[in-house]
Design an enzyme around this catalytic site. Structure first.
Site, PDB file in Angstrom:
ATOM      1  N   THR A  29     -16.380 -23.271 -33.646  1.00  0.00           N
ATOM      2  CA  THR A  29     -15.598 -23.533 -34.845  1.00  0.00           C
ATOM      3  C   THR A  29     -16.301 -24.691 -35.542  1.00  0.00           C
ATOM      4  O   THR A  29     -17.070 -25.407 -34.890  1.00  0.00           O
ATOM      5  CB  THR A  29     -14.158 -23.968 -34.505  1.00  0.00           C
ATOM      6  OG1 THR A  29     -14.237 -25.134 -33.703  1.00  0.00           O
ATOM      7  CG2 THR A  29     -13.400 -22.901 -33.749  1.00  0.00           C
ATOM      8  N   THR A  30     -16.148 -24.981 -36.771  1.00  0.00           N
ATOM      9  CA  THR A  30     -15.310 -24.434 -37.823  1.00  0.00           C
ATOM     10  C   THR A  30     -16.236 -23.948 -38.931  1.00  0.00           C
ATOM     11  O   THR A  30     -17.294 -24.532 -39.157  1.00  0.00           O
ATOM     12  CB  THR A  30     -14.376 -25.549 -38.331  1.00  0.00           C
ATOM     13  OG1 THR A  30     -13.567 -26.013 -37.271  1.00  0.00           O
ATOM     14  CG2 THR A  30     -13.542 -25.107 -39.509  1.00  0.00           C
TER      15      THR A  30
END
EC number: 3.4.25.1
Length: 258
Positions: A31-32
């Site tokens: 992520t992100t």
């Protein structure tokens, strides 16, 4: 992908048989990912951290990949499966172009990726989900477009900006405050790095700019001229300018008013 499904389906990521397990399988997750459109194109960027539970599995993982000349994919979710899916997606687009003699439309690319995510639903039910963000320059409409997905392959077109991954709620909040319709390419690239910085400030699974190790977010720009990844010097310059402002006002500009 259709050929493998017919002749050796076990080679596809979503068709592999996993041994019975209790609980969720521990695997590196990435992520992100954030994206933002601007007049003339779209910017897709991602942080560099992969986590495995409460452990940092990798500090410099690659999360943003070119799909073809005019599109890119940012991966969130199980890192190994996501990278494998992206490579298969790249191969599908290249194969289509060679057979048909023309590129698949951006809408067609987004639909094809949706089908591939849906084929991974069995893995997702066991905790090995892949949730990418797809962005590209639509040569037919002459503008940048962003598509987000859920684990079932459901596709949604996002307007102006989008984020996915564990830090997406914080990144989206930052972009909502900073986005304008008349952003320049330079302002758009600064915006996505700022959003990733804000996400890293509140989400432990998102890695911020690492000056000591010289690890900075991957930032890509897609325009009518095609896909371009910012150099480390360009990315570090944006990150350092944001860090310098934060050192002056660590709690944001409102702190100066108190």
């Amino acid at each position: 992908m259709d050929f493998l499904s017919e002749h050796q389906p076990e080679m596809l990521p979503g068709k592999r048989q996993l041994p019975p397990t209790q609980g969720v399988i521990e695997a590196p997750h990435g992520t992100t990912i954030v994206a933002v459109t601007f007049p003339g194109g779209v910017v897709l960027a991602g942080d560099r951290r992969a986590t495995m539970g409460n452990v940092i599995a990798q500090r410099d993982i690659e999360k943003v990949f070119p799909a073809d000349e005019y599109s890119a994919v940012g991966i969130a979710g199980t890192a190994g499966l996501a990278v494998e899916m992206v490579k298969l997606f790249q191969l599908e687009l290249e194969h289509f172009e060679k057979v048909e003699g023309a590129q698949l439309s951006l809408e067609g690319k987004a639909n094809r990726l949706s089908t591939m995510i849906r084929s991974n639903l069995g893995m997702a039910m066991q905790g090995l989900a892949v949730v990418p963000l797809f962005a590209g320059f639509d040569v037919d409409r002459d503008r940048g477009r962003i598509f987000s997905y859920d684990v079932t392959g459901g596709r949604s077109e996002e307007h102006h900006f989008a984020a996915t991954g564990s830090g997406s709620i914080f990144a989206r909040g930052a972009m909502k405050k900073l986005y304008r319709d008349d952003l320049t390419e330079e302002q758009a690239t600064t915006l996505v790095v700022q959003a990733l910085y804000d996400a890293a400030d509140d989400d432990s699974a998102t890695g911020g700019p690492d000056v000591a190790r010289r690890i900075y977010p991957i930032v890509t720009v897609i325009t009518e001229d095609g896909f371009r990844r910012l150099t480390d010097e360009e990315s570090s310059g944006i990150a350092r300018s944001i860090l310098e402002r934060r050192l002056e006002q660590p709690d944001g500009p409102r702190a100066a008013l108190l």
